[in-house]
Write an enzyme that holds these catalytic residues in place. Structure first.
Site, short mmCIF file in Angstrom:
data_model
loop_
_atom_site.label_atom_id
_atom_site.label_comp_id
_atom_site.label_asym_id
_atom_site.label_seq_id
_atom_site.Cartn_x
_atom_site.Cartn_y
_atom_site.Cartn_z
N LYS A 45 0.98 -1.20 0.08
CA LYS A 45 -0.03 -0.13 -0.04
C LYS A 45 0.86 1.22 -0.12
O LYS A 45 0.35 2.17 -0.16
CB LYS A 45 -0.96 -0.11 1.21
N SER A 70 -9.11 1.89 8.67
CA SER A 70 -8.57 1.66 10.11
C SER A 70 -7.18 0.45 9.84
O SER A 70 -6.84 0.02 10.56
CB SER A 70 -9.73 0.90 10.72
N GLY A 171 -9.30 -7.27 -3.38
CA GLY A 171 -10.07 -6.85 -2.16
C GLY A 171 -10.65 -5.65 -2.54
O GLY A 171 -11.70 -5.56 -3.36
N GLY A 172 -10.37 -4.48 -2.03
CA GLY A 172 -11.01 -3.17 -2.87
C GLY A 172 -10.59 -3.11 -4.26
O GLY A 172 -11.60 -2.09 -4.99
N GLY A 174 -7.85 -2.05 -5.74
CA GLY A 174 -6.73 -1.31 -6.26
C GLY A 174 -5.49 -2.00 -6.88
O GLY A 174 -4.87 -1.84 -7.86
N ALA A 200 -16.07 -13.68 0.41
CA ALA A 200 -16.29 -11.95 0.22
C ALA A 200 -15.95 -12.00 -1.28
O ALA A 200 -15.07 -11.33 -1.71
CB ALA A 200 -15.16 -11.21 0.85
N ASP A 202 -17.22 -10.39 -4.14
CA ASP A 202 -17.93 -9.23 -4.70
C ASP A 202 -17.18 -9.32 -6.13
O ASP A 202 -18.08 -9.10 -6.87
CB ASP A 202 -17.88 -8.13 -3.85
N LYS A 264 9.49 -19.64 4.86
CA LYS A 264 10.06 -19.11 6.16
C LYS A 264 9.73 -17.52 6.17
O LYS A 264 10.99 -16.69 6.52
CB LYS A 264 11.68 -19.36 6.29
#
Lengths: 306, 306
Positions: A45, A70, A171-172, A174, A200, A202, A264
């Site tokens: 990110k 968050s 996920g979102g 991006g 999830a 979507d 590892k």
């Protein structure tokens, strides 16, 4: 995108690409893991956050950036803003764990707490935009963020130009949107494939129906993947992602453990989703050269699934 | 030692050297971690095992190698022997966990089980030496093994010739003896320092008294460091190791968690002992350039100390 990478590269690590003979044997293909768990603040990110700030002009930068999150993006935006000497306002739900608030603060982010509903968070962020003139940065539905996230796949293809597939978690939206653009611009007969939790899914549903679908529930261990696609990344995904493979919770945990034990390295559950997708459909990847984006390594060691 | 590295390098990984800005800040010095957790079979022991087999002549190799061990060395010798097409006989206590036996078998080791006393294990190994003519290889008290283990520090000094200190954990003494020789031959005003659990401080006591001391008990989480020094490695350690720093169990666990959380790599408790030693005596390392040998990453994920 190459120019963008030049701009952000002083502030990020060029992460290593690792592989495991045993995992290759199990998967029946040659897998190259791009290890963004070794990226600054432990996840890809940082790339998108830096990219978004870099795109602001001098006077915009002075006023700062704001986001509501968050998760990893709050930390990434704080650290990216600090690297570029820009104020970062982070709206966080007052229920967020103290450890996450402390991490944001340690990177210099200025926290505003608010009730945990999406409406309250959006309201608070808008208020900061109005009062400070700060620039709102969405964690995944922002073209500059998307292009920034794509630089991980771009680096992977610079080092391994003959990859047949690049696989990353969804996920979102991006990361996969940016990765799919990198594959389009820098790949050589390469396709971009997503891995998504069945719990999830979507993005999978959205590709089926042709419009953005919501998760009714999102009960998955891959907590980074509970978020929804947006109107900017969805069309990019529609055009450039060839398939989304859905995986179960136990497939995610098995893949996560496999990576920990054999390589590892510490990866978060979201990262294991991409390997789980490859292991789920071995016939699609047989004898191919596959790049996997390991999205991050931020896990709570006192709450592991094994 | 350079020739030895050339001989074994086709069969091992040249492991990466990693660092963490945050850990450097905490320690007040510049630490470079040589990551033998990424070595084949997950630990530095491959180096010594290969070195010992490489030193045998053609007819000795045909007869194979034998060791008694229930730990990493059993796996290392099996895999090294397989790489060099040599039979490996491994004497293991019948109480050894099935997963360890399976690992040895998967690397091609031929297991002989026996009661778990040292006497039984030595008897069984001697029997194989007599019957098969196999060559007994001790896991740590063997000069070729010691020289092989030293190649990790040697690689570290090849890449970073100006290190002030090389720090590694002390168990049976093979790694530290080899590392201290590497520091002597390839270092430039560099010293070799050991980290040892206070709960198994036979090496510290031996350096104090000038003779090999035993651990009366060895109740440490660093299970790789419970073993004792031997008559071949002790004189090397006496001459070439400048200090042994002892650390508590909670210091080991704190350092292990720090490496996991900040570096996103999986290291075994024994590996964390070296970092714990540096953090324990910051005044000794202030502003210095320090190399740490991360000995391995073989941990039971279902039994973590945090």
């Amino acid at each position: 995108m190459e120019e963008l990478l030049d701009q952000i590269s002083p502030f990020i690590h060029r992460t290593p690409i690792l592989s495991s003979g045993l995992i290759n044997k199990m998967a029946g293909c040659e897998i190259h893991f791009k290890c963004e768990n070794f990226q600054k603040m432990g996840a890809f990110k940082m790339r998108g956050a830096l990219s978004a700030i870099k795109n602001l002009n001098e006077s915009e930068r002075k006023k700062g950036v704001v986001t509501h999150s968050s998760g990893n993006f709050a930390q990434a935006l704080s650290l990216a803003a600090k690297s570029l000497n820009v104020p970062a306002y982070i709206v966080m739900p007052d229920t967020a764990p103290e450890v996450k608030k402390a991490a944001v603060r340690s990177y210099g982010g200025i926290i505003t707490e608010c009730p945990s509903t999406l409406k309250d968070r959006e309201y608070q962020a808008e208020k900061i935009v109005k009062e400070k003139g700060a620039n709102l940065i969405h964690p995944s539905n922002d073209l500059d963020v998307i292009l920034g996230q794509g630089t991980a796949a771009m680096e992977l293809l610079q080092d391994l130009p003959d990859l047949d597939h690049v696989v990353c978690p969804v996920g979102g939206g991006g990361l996969i949107a940016g990765s799919s653009l990198a594959v389009k611009f820098f790949g050589n007969q390469c396709t971009c494939i997503g891995g998504e939790p069945l719990q999830a899914d979507d993005a999978w549903k959205s590709l089926q129906s042709g419009k953005i679908e919501n998760n009714e529930t999102a009960n998955t261990i891959a907590d980074g993947l509970k978020t929804q696609l947006g109107d900017i990344n969805f069309p990019i995904i529609q055009e450039n992602v060839s398939e989304i493979i859905r995986v179960t919770e136990s497939e995610i945990i098995t893949s996560m453990k496999l990576i920990w034990e054999r390589m590892k390295i510490i990866v978060e559950p979201s990262s294991a989703v991409a390997l789980a997708a490859v292991l789920k459909k071995p016939e699609n990847f047989k004898n191919k050269k596959v790049g996997i984006i390991i999205s991050g390594g931020n896990v709570d060691l006192s709450n592991l699934p094994f």
